[in-house]
Design a protein around this motif. Structure first.
Motif, PDB file in Angstrom:
ATOM      1  N   GLY A  34       0.828  -1.193   0.000  1.00 37.54           N
ATOM      2  CA  GLY A  34       0.000   0.000   0.000  1.00 37.54           C
ATOM      3  C   GLY A  34       0.863   1.244   0.000  1.00 37.54           C
ATOM      4  N   TRP A  35       0.339   2.287  -0.623  1.00 39.08           N
ATOM      5  CA  TRP A  35       0.943   3.615  -0.553  1.00 39.08           C
ATOM      6  C   TRP A  35       0.050   4.491   0.319  1.00 39.08           C
ATOM      7  CZ3 TRP A  35       5.645   5.289  -2.053  1.00 39.08           C
ATOM      8  CH2 TRP A  35       6.344   4.538  -2.993  1.00 39.08           C
ATOM      9  N   PHE A  36       0.671   5.189   1.243  1.00 36.84           N
ATOM     10  CA  PHE A  36      -0.038   6.098   2.136  1.00 36.84           C
ATOM     11  C   PHE A  36       0.630   7.465   2.056  1.00 36.84           C
ATOM     12  CE2 PHE A  36      -2.699   3.159   4.572  1.00 36.84           C
ATOM     13  CZ  PHE A  36      -2.148   1.953   4.189  1.00 36.84           C
ATOM     14  N   ARG A  37      -0.055   8.475   2.530  1.00 38.73           N
ATOM     15  CA  ARG A  37       0.551   9.801   2.594  1.00 38.73           C
ATOM     16  C   ARG A  37       0.064  10.513   3.848  1.00 38.73           C
ATOM     17  NH1 ARG A  37      -2.488  12.728  -2.571  1.00 38.73           N
ATOM     18  NH2 ARG A  37      -4.570  12.920  -1.620  1.00 38.73           N
ATOM     19  N   ARG A  38       0.912  11.411   4.313  1.00 41.21           N
ATOM     20  CA  ARG A  38       0.555  12.248   5.453  1.00 41.21           C
ATOM     21  C   ARG A  38       0.865  13.690   5.088  1.00 41.21           C
ATOM     22  NH1 ARG A  38       3.270  10.451  10.511  1.00 41.21           N
ATOM     23  NH2 ARG A  38       1.443   9.173  10.902  1.00 41.21           N
ATOM     24  N   ALA A  39      -0.184  14.456   4.944  1.00 45.47           N
ATOM     25  CA  ALA A  39      -0.034  15.876   4.658  1.00 45.47           C
ATOM     26  C   ALA A  39       0.107  16.639   5.969  1.00 45.47           C
ATOM     27  CB  ALA A  39      -1.245  16.380   3.882  1.00 45.47           C
ATOM     28  N   GLU A  45      -3.261   8.891   5.240  1.00 37.71           N
ATOM     29  CA  GLU A  45      -4.337   8.553   4.302  1.00 37.71           C
ATOM     30  C   GLU A  45      -3.870   7.470   3.341  1.00 37.71           C
ATOM     31  OE1 GLU A  45      -6.784  10.804   0.656  1.00 37.71           O
ATOM     32  OE2 GLU A  45      -4.942  11.647   1.470  1.00 37.71           O
ATOM     33  N   GLY A  46      -4.699   6.465   3.139  1.00 38.56           N
ATOM     34  CA  GLY A  46      -4.400   5.453   2.135  1.00 38.56           C
ATOM     35  C   GLY A  46      -4.605   6.014   0.741  1.00 38.56           C
ATOM     36  N   PRO A  90      -1.814  20.785  -5.651  1.00 41.95           N
ATOM     37  CA  PRO A  90      -1.190  21.210  -4.387  1.00 41.95           C
ATOM     38  C   PRO A  90      -1.638  20.364  -3.193  1.00 41.95           C
ATOM     39  CG  PRO A  90      -1.815  23.129  -5.663  1.00 41.95           C
ATOM     40  CD  PRO A  90      -2.354  21.936  -6.396  1.00 41.95           C
ATOM     41  N   GLU A  91      -2.864  19.880  -3.213  1.00 46.71           N
ATOM     42  CA  GLU A  91      -3.352  19.058  -2.104  1.00 46.71           C
ATOM     43  C   GLU A  91      -2.741  17.661  -2.082  1.00 46.71           C
ATOM     44  OE1 GLU A  91      -5.198  20.738  -4.341  1.00 46.71           O
ATOM     45  OE2 GLU A  91      -6.985  19.571  -4.935  1.00 46.71           O
ATOM     46  N   ASP A  92      -1.959  17.316  -3.098  1.00 46.02           N
ATOM     47  CA  ASP A  92      -1.218  16.049  -3.073  1.00 46.02           C
ATOM     48  C   ASP A  92       0.092  16.174  -2.299  1.00 46.02           C
ATOM     49  OD1 ASP A  92      -2.226  15.587  -6.480  1.00 46.02           O
ATOM     50  OD2 ASP A  92      -3.049  14.563  -4.712  1.00 46.02           O
ATOM     51  N   THR A  93       0.435  17.372  -1.885  1.00 46.85           N
ATOM     52  CA  THR A  93       1.652  17.586  -1.111  1.00 46.85           C
ATOM     53  C   THR A  93       1.591  16.810   0.192  1.00 46.85           C
ATOM     54  OG1 THR A  93       2.063  19.777  -2.056  1.00 46.85           O
ATOM     55  CG2 THR A  93       3.031  19.314   0.101  1.00 46.85           C
ATOM     56  N   ALA A  94       2.591  15.959   0.410  1.00 43.13           N
ATOM     57  CA  ALA A  94       2.606  15.092   1.594  1.00 43.13           C
ATOM     58  C   ALA A  94       3.891  14.278   1.594  1.00 43.13           C
ATOM     59  CB  ALA A  94       1.401  14.145   1.583  1.00 43.13           C
ATOM     60  N   VAL A  95       4.138  13.634   2.721  1.00 41.38           N
ATOM     61  CA  VAL A  95       5.152  12.581   2.765  1.00 41.38           C
ATOM     62  C   VAL A  95       4.462  11.278   2.397  1.00 41.38           C
ATOM     63  CG1 VAL A  95       6.796  11.325   4.187  1.00 41.38           C
ATOM     64  CG2 VAL A  95       6.461  13.790   4.543  1.00 41.38           C
ATOM     65  N   TYR A  96       5.015  10.591   1.422  1.00 45.86           N
ATOM     66  CA  TYR A  96       4.432   9.351   0.927  1.00 45.86           C
ATOM     67  C   TYR A  96       5.219   8.155   1.471  1.00 45.86           C
ATOM     68  CZ  TYR A  96       1.384  11.831  -2.270  1.00 45.86           C
ATOM     69  OH  TYR A  96       0.395  12.632  -2.809  1.00 45.86           O
ATOM     70  N   PHE A  97       4.478   7.166   1.938  1.00 46.68           N
ATOM     71  CA  PHE A  97       5.052   5.963   2.524  1.00 46.68           C
ATOM     72  C   PHE A  97       4.540   4.736   1.771  1.00 46.68           C
ATOM     73  CE2 PHE A  97       6.483   7.983   6.464  1.00 46.68           C
ATOM     74  CZ  PHE A  97       5.641   9.072   6.566  1.00 46.68           C
ATOM     75  N   TRP A 108      -8.342  -1.645   2.692  1.00 45.66           N
ATOM     76  CA  TRP A 108      -6.918  -1.584   2.361  1.00 45.66           C
ATOM     77  C   TRP A 108      -6.258  -0.300   2.848  1.00 45.66           C
ATOM     78  CZ3 TRP A 108      -5.520   2.591  -0.442  1.00 45.66           C
ATOM     79  CH2 TRP A 108      -6.526   3.229  -1.190  1.00 45.66           C
ATOM     80  N   GLY A 109      -7.039   0.734   3.096  1.00 42.24           N
ATOM     81  CA  GLY A 109      -6.492   2.014   3.529  1.00 42.24           C
ATOM     82  C   GLY A 109      -6.334   2.136   5.033  1.00 42.24           C
ATOM     83  N   TRP A 110      -6.599   1.080   5.771  1.00 45.25           N
ATOM     84  CA  TRP A 110      -6.487   1.101   7.229  1.00 45.25           C
ATOM     85  C   TRP A 110      -5.058   0.793   7.607  1.00 45.25           C
ATOM     86  CZ3 TRP A 110      -6.789  -2.900  11.332  1.00 45.25           C
ATOM     87  CH2 TRP A 110      -7.051  -2.324  12.583  1.00 45.25           C
ATOM     88  N   HIS A 111      -4.268   1.799   7.926  1.00 43.63           N
ATOM     89  CA  HIS A 111      -2.826   1.625   8.049  1.00 43.63           C
ATOM     90  C   HIS A 111      -2.380   0.691   9.185  1.00 43.63           C
ATOM     91  CE1 HIS A 111      -2.367   4.441  11.475  1.00 43.63           C
ATOM     92  NE2 HIS A 111      -3.305   5.156  10.888  1.00 43.63           N
ATOM     93  N   PRO A 112      -3.154   0.557  10.291  1.00 44.35           N
ATOM     94  CA  PRO A 112      -2.675  -0.378  11.330  1.00 44.35           C
ATOM     95  C   PRO A 112      -2.563  -1.824  10.851  1.00 44.35           C
ATOM     96  CG  PRO A 112      -4.285   1.115  12.263  1.00 44.35           C
ATOM     97  CD  PRO A 112      -4.328   1.309  10.766  1.00 44.35           C
TER      98      PRO A 112
END
Length: 127
Positions: A34-39, A45-46, A90-97, A108-112
Motif C-alpha cells: 500500500g501507498w499512504f501519505r501524510r499531509a 491517508e491510504g 497542491p493538495e497532493d503535497t505530503a510525505v508518501y510511505f 486496504w487504507g487502514w494503516h494499522p
C-alpha cells in the motif's frame, strides 16, 4: 525486512512524478503493498494498494482523491512497486510511505493492518 521509498521531489501543479518502493529481505510478490501519505496537519491517508501474488498486474485500489490520476504497479523481478502520479495538485503535497502486509485487508487504507513500513519520501506540489 525493509522497504525503501524514493522518487519524491518538487513539482508544479499539473506535473508528474513516479515513486518507487524497493523491498529487501523478503519476496515482494508474497505481500500486498500500500501507498499512504501524510499531509501537514492531517491524518495518514491510504492512497493506493496492490494485491500480492506472482500474477501481474494484480488487483489495484485507489482512493477517490487520486483515482484516474495515480497508477500503482508492481515489478516482481525488481522487487519494486511503483506509484505513477500525474496531474498533481497542491493538495497532493505530503510525505508518501509504502507499506507491506501479507494479506490485503478489505479496508486496504487502514494503516494499522500493515506490518512493514518504508521511511517516506516528500512530494511537494507548488508553483
Amino acid at each position: 525486512v525493509q522497504l525503501q521509498a524514493s522518487g519524491g521531489g518538487l513539482v508544479q501543479p499539473g506535473g508528474s512524478l513516479s515513486l518507487s518502493c524497493v523491498a529487501s529481505g523478503f519476496t515482494l510478490n508474497d505481500y500486498a503493498i500500500g501507498w499512504f501519505r501524510r499531509a501537514p496537519g492531517k491524518e495518514r491517508e491510504g492512497v493506493s494498494a496492490i494485491e500480492s501474488g506472482p500474477d501481474l498486474p494484480g488487483s489495484t485500489y485507489y482512493s477517490q482523491s487520486v483515482k484516474g490520476r495515480f497508477t500503482i504497479s508492481r515489478d516482481n523481478a525488481k522487487n519494486t512497486v511503483y506509484l505513477r502520479m500525474t496531474n498533481l495538485k497542491p493538495e497532493d503535497t505530503a510525505v508518501y510511505f509504502c507499506a507491506a502486509v501479507k494479506n490485503l485487508p478489505i479496508s486496504w487504507g487502514w494503516h494499522p493492518a500493515y506490518d512493514y513500513w518504508g521511511q517516506g519520501t516528500l512530494v511537494t506540489v507548488s508553483s
